[in-house]
Design an enzyme around this catalytic site. Structure first.
Site, PDB file in Angstrom:
ATOM      1  N   LYS A  42       0.695  -1.068   0.076  1.00  0.00           N
ATOM      2  CA  LYS A  42       0.064  -0.074  -0.138  1.00  0.00           C
ATOM      3  C   LYS A  42       0.647   1.396  -0.213  1.00  0.00           C
ATOM      4  O   LYS A  42       0.399   2.366  -0.301  1.00  0.00           O
ATOM      5  CB  LYS A  42      -0.748   0.180   1.153  1.00  0.00           C
ATOM      6  CG  LYS A  42      -1.534  -1.097   1.616  1.00  0.00           C
ATOM      7  CD  LYS A  42      -2.242  -0.863   3.128  1.00  0.00           C
ATOM      8  CE  LYS A  42      -2.883  -2.310   3.220  1.00  0.00           C
ATOM      9  NZ  LYS A  42      -3.459  -2.385   4.845  1.00  0.00           N
ATOM     10  N   GLY A  43       1.954   1.123   0.455  1.00  0.00           N
ATOM     11  CA  GLY A  43       2.997   2.314   0.866  1.00  0.00           C
ATOM     12  C   GLY A  43       3.139   3.323  -0.412  1.00  0.00           C
ATOM     13  O   GLY A  43       3.417   4.414  -0.175  1.00  0.00           O
ATOM     14  N   GLU A  98       7.491   2.415  -6.393  1.00  0.00           N
ATOM     15  CA  GLU A  98       7.402   1.810  -4.700  1.00  0.00           C
ATOM     16  C   GLU A  98       7.804   3.078  -4.172  1.00  0.00           C
ATOM     17  O   GLU A  98       8.457   4.166  -4.374  1.00  0.00           O
ATOM     18  CB  GLU A  98       8.895   0.884  -4.825  1.00  0.00           C
ATOM     19  CG  GLU A  98       8.319  -0.364  -4.761  1.00  0.00           C
ATOM     20  CD  GLU A  98       7.490  -1.038  -3.585  1.00  0.00           C
ATOM     21  OE1 GLU A  98       6.874   0.056  -3.028  1.00  0.00           O
ATOM     22  OE2 GLU A  98       7.444  -2.375  -3.486  1.00  0.00           O
ATOM     23  N   ASP A  99       7.521   2.893  -2.652  1.00  0.00           N
ATOM     24  CA  ASP A  99       7.851   4.100  -1.745  1.00  0.00           C
ATOM     25  C   ASP A  99       9.340   3.744  -1.222  1.00  0.00           C
ATOM     26  O   ASP A  99      10.048   4.777  -1.150  1.00  0.00           O
ATOM     27  CB  ASP A  99       7.028   3.815  -0.563  1.00  0.00           C
ATOM     28  CG  ASP A  99       6.736   2.622   0.085  1.00  0.00           C
ATOM     29  OD1 ASP A  99       6.957   1.579  -0.467  1.00  0.00           O
ATOM     30  OD2 ASP A  99       6.151   2.526   1.162  1.00  0.00           O
ATOM     31  N   ASP A 102      14.331  -1.831   0.064  1.00  0.00           N
ATOM     32  CA  ASP A 102      15.072  -1.979   1.437  1.00  0.00           C
ATOM     33  C   ASP A 102      15.879  -3.260   0.958  1.00  0.00           C
ATOM     34  O   ASP A 102      17.118  -2.957   0.409  1.00  0.00           O
ATOM     35  CB  ASP A 102      13.996  -2.302   2.330  1.00  0.00           C
ATOM     36  CG  ASP A 102      14.605  -2.414   3.819  1.00  0.00           C
ATOM     37  OD1 ASP A 102      15.794  -2.440   3.799  1.00  0.00           O
ATOM     38  OD2 ASP A 102      13.694  -2.281   4.813  1.00  0.00           O
ATOM     39  N   LYS A 130      17.557   2.467   0.524  1.00  0.00           N
ATOM     40  CA  LYS A 130      18.366   2.046   1.436  1.00  0.00           C
ATOM     41  C   LYS A 130      19.421   1.125   0.985  1.00  0.00           C
ATOM     42  O   LYS A 130      19.279   0.175   1.407  1.00  0.00           O
ATOM     43  CB  LYS A 130      17.496   1.473   2.576  1.00  0.00           C
ATOM     44  CG  LYS A 130      16.781   2.422   3.675  1.00  0.00           C
ATOM     45  CD  LYS A 130      16.440   1.458   4.858  1.00  0.00           C
ATOM     46  CE  LYS A 130      15.654   2.415   5.845  1.00  0.00           C
ATOM     47  NZ  LYS A 130      14.866   1.280   6.803  1.00  0.00           N
ATOM     48  N   PHE A 151      14.675   3.587  10.683  1.00  0.00           N
ATOM     49  CA  PHE A 151      13.185   3.078  10.380  1.00  0.00           C
ATOM     50  C   PHE A 151      12.309   4.597  10.313  1.00  0.00           C
ATOM     51  O   PHE A 151      12.236   5.310  10.911  1.00  0.00           O
ATOM     52  CB  PHE A 151      12.492   2.377  11.598  1.00  0.00           C
ATOM     53  CG  PHE A 151      11.313   1.652  11.409  1.00  0.00           C
ATOM     54  CD1 PHE A 151      11.410   0.558  10.905  1.00  0.00           C
ATOM     55  CD2 PHE A 151      10.090   2.454  11.562  1.00  0.00           C
ATOM     56  CE1 PHE A 151      10.206  -0.432  10.415  1.00  0.00           C
ATOM     57  CE2 PHE A 151       8.842   1.608  11.064  1.00  0.00           C
ATOM     58  CZ  PHE A 151       8.912   0.390  10.512  1.00  0.00           C
ATOM     59  N   VAL A 152      11.894   4.353   9.026  1.00  0.00           N
ATOM     60  CA  VAL A 152      11.048   5.636   8.619  1.00  0.00           C
ATOM     61  C   VAL A 152       9.574   5.480   8.306  1.00  0.00           C
ATOM     62  O   VAL A 152       9.172   4.299   7.801  1.00  0.00           O
ATOM     63  CB  VAL A 152      11.701   6.459   7.340  1.00  0.00           C
ATOM     64  CG1 VAL A 152      13.009   7.021   7.570  1.00  0.00           C
ATOM     65  CG2 VAL A 152      11.877   5.341   5.980  1.00  0.00           C
ATOM     66  N   ASP A 158       4.497   3.038   6.898  1.00  0.00           N
ATOM     67  CA  ASP A 158       3.855   2.919   8.066  1.00  0.00           C
ATOM     68  C   ASP A 158       4.738   2.139   9.032  1.00  0.00           C
ATOM     69  O   ASP A 158       5.651   1.550   8.933  1.00  0.00           O
ATOM     70  CB  ASP A 158       2.637   1.855   7.925  1.00  0.00           C
ATOM     71  CG  ASP A 158       3.033   0.234   7.446  1.00  0.00           C
ATOM     72  OD1 ASP A 158       3.968   0.196   6.726  1.00  0.00           O
ATOM     73  OD2 ASP A 158       2.554  -0.548   8.413  1.00  0.00           O
ATOM     74  N   ARG A 164       0.889   6.534   8.002  1.00  0.00           N
ATOM     75  CA  ARG A 164       0.838   6.642   6.522  1.00  0.00           C
ATOM     76  C   ARG A 164       0.453   7.921   6.052  1.00  0.00           C
ATOM     77  O   ARG A 164       1.223   8.464   5.058  1.00  0.00           O
ATOM     78  CB  ARG A 164       0.025   5.381   5.829  1.00  0.00           C
ATOM     79  CG  ARG A 164       0.398   4.113   5.968  1.00  0.00           C
ATOM     80  CD  ARG A 164      -0.565   3.116   4.932  1.00  0.00           C
ATOM     81  NE  ARG A 164      -0.391   2.000   5.238  1.00  0.00           N
ATOM     82  CZ  ARG A 164       0.549   1.176   4.763  1.00  0.00           C
ATOM     83  NH1 ARG A 164       1.725   1.609   4.122  1.00  0.00           N
ATOM     84  NH2 ARG A 164       0.621  -0.378   5.336  1.00  0.00           N
TER      85      ARG A 164
HETATM   86  C1  PRP Z   1       7.314  -2.394   1.797  1.00  0.00           C
HETATM   87  C2  PRP Z   1       7.615  -1.265   0.432  1.00  0.00           C
HETATM   88  C3  PRP Z   1       8.117  -2.406  -0.371  1.00  0.00           C
HETATM   89  C4  PRP Z   1       8.980  -3.402   0.274  1.00  0.00           C
HETATM   90  C5  PRP Z   1      10.345  -3.044   0.292  1.00  0.00           C
HETATM   91  O1  PRP Z   1       6.400  -2.786   1.705  1.00  0.00           O
HETATM   92  O2  PRP Z   1       6.501  -0.754   0.122  1.00  0.00           O
HETATM   93  O3  PRP Z   1       7.048  -3.057  -1.133  1.00  0.00           O
HETATM   94  O4  PRP Z   1       8.527  -3.226   1.580  1.00  0.00           O
HETATM   95  O5  PRP Z   1      11.021  -4.028   1.070  1.00  0.00           O
HETATM   96  P1  PRP Z   1      12.247  -4.921   0.507  1.00  0.00           P
HETATM   97  O6  PRP Z   1      12.954  -4.284  -0.470  1.00  0.00           O
HETATM   98  O7  PRP Z   1      13.013  -5.534   1.838  1.00  0.00           O
HETATM   99  O8  PRP Z   1      11.493  -6.069  -0.272  1.00  0.00           O
HETATM  100  P2  PRP Z   1       5.628  -3.368   2.898  1.00  0.00           P
HETATM  101  O9  PRP Z   1       5.781  -4.781   2.957  1.00  0.00           O
HETATM  102  O10 PRP Z   1       6.044  -2.669   4.310  1.00  0.00           O
HETATM  103  O11 PRP Z   1       3.875  -3.237   2.727  1.00  0.00           O
HETATM  104  P3  PRP Z   1       3.296  -1.899   2.708  1.00  0.00           P
HETATM  105  O12 PRP Z   1       3.616  -1.024   1.560  1.00  0.00           O
HETATM  106  O13 PRP Z   1       1.845  -2.435   2.459  1.00  0.00           O
HETATM  107  O14 PRP Z   1       3.224  -1.136   3.985  1.00  0.00           O
END
Ligand code: PRP
Length: 179
Positions: A42-43, A98-99, A102, A130, A151-152, A158, A164
């Site tokens: 959702k991010g 993507e937001d 990671d 990151k 942690f942001v 979220d 969010r």
């Molecule tokens: C977050 C973000 C990416 C993913 C990145 O989503 O939106 O999809 O993690 O992480 P990675 O590079 O370690 O794979 P999250 O699973 O937190 O879901 P959300 O967007 O619904 O909060």
């Protein structure tokens, strides 16, 4: 979470200025053809809606849901699609939005999945990167900001589904406990 402190890392104004730049660059890089913008729930929703409005061209918008297990802890984190696309990608230019990137596990998996659908091209736009945390290789063509391993939250990101809708991107800091 009332005991938790929020420290602004990237202000709403900085976010919007950078998105305007990215929107102009993307518009320039895709002068013709169908451009499918895919937001990862959702991010990425906030970034996606601002980014497409910073672009001066026609786009198709679609969404995907991804679930990961063991994400960020191991390079073998399991990933699966929980909501698939509505529109075919065949022959189109695709931009995944993507937001944050990671570990890279989510996007590394997604690139393989979407590549099988015969798009003309696939690129990634991520508001935050990151790089220190990377476990799987991912090439991000459009990066908003590189950030340290903190942690942001906010602007889509979220903590336990909270924060969010903050306008700024903030670091979630634990309070210092009194002695
Ligand atoms: C977050 C973000 C990416 C993913 C990145 O989503 O939106 O999809 O993690 O992480 P990675 O590079 O370690 O794979 P999250 O699973 O937190 O879901 P959300 O967007 O619904 O909060």
């Amino acid at each position: 979470m009332s005991e938790t402190n929020l420290r602004v890392l990237i202000s709403a104004e900085q976010i919007q200025t950078r998105i305007k730049e990215l929107g102009e660059k993307i518009t320039h890089d895709y002068p013709t053809g169908n451009l499918h913008i895919i937001g990862i729930l959702k991010g990425a929703v906030f970034f996606m809606t601002d980014l497409v409005r910073a672009m001066n061209r026609e786009v198709f918008m679609d969404f995907m849901g991804i679930s990961t297990y063991g994400k960020g802890k191991t390079s073998s984190g399991e990933v699966r699609v929980t909501k698939d696309l509505d529109i075919s990608l065949e022959g189109s230019d695709v931009l995944i939005v993507e937001d944050i990137v990671d570990s890279g596990v989510t996007l590394n998996y997604l690139m393989h999945v979407l590549d099988q659908r015969k798009p003309r091209s696939i690129r990634i736009a991520a508001l935050l990167d990151k790089p220190e945390r990377r476990l799987r290789p991912v090439h991000v063509s459009y990066v908003g900001f590189e950030i340290p391993d903190e942690f942001v939250v906010g602007y889509g990101l979220d903590y336990a589904e909270k924060y969010r809708n903050l306008k700024d991107i903030c670091v979630l800091e634990e309070p210092v406990k009194p002695a």
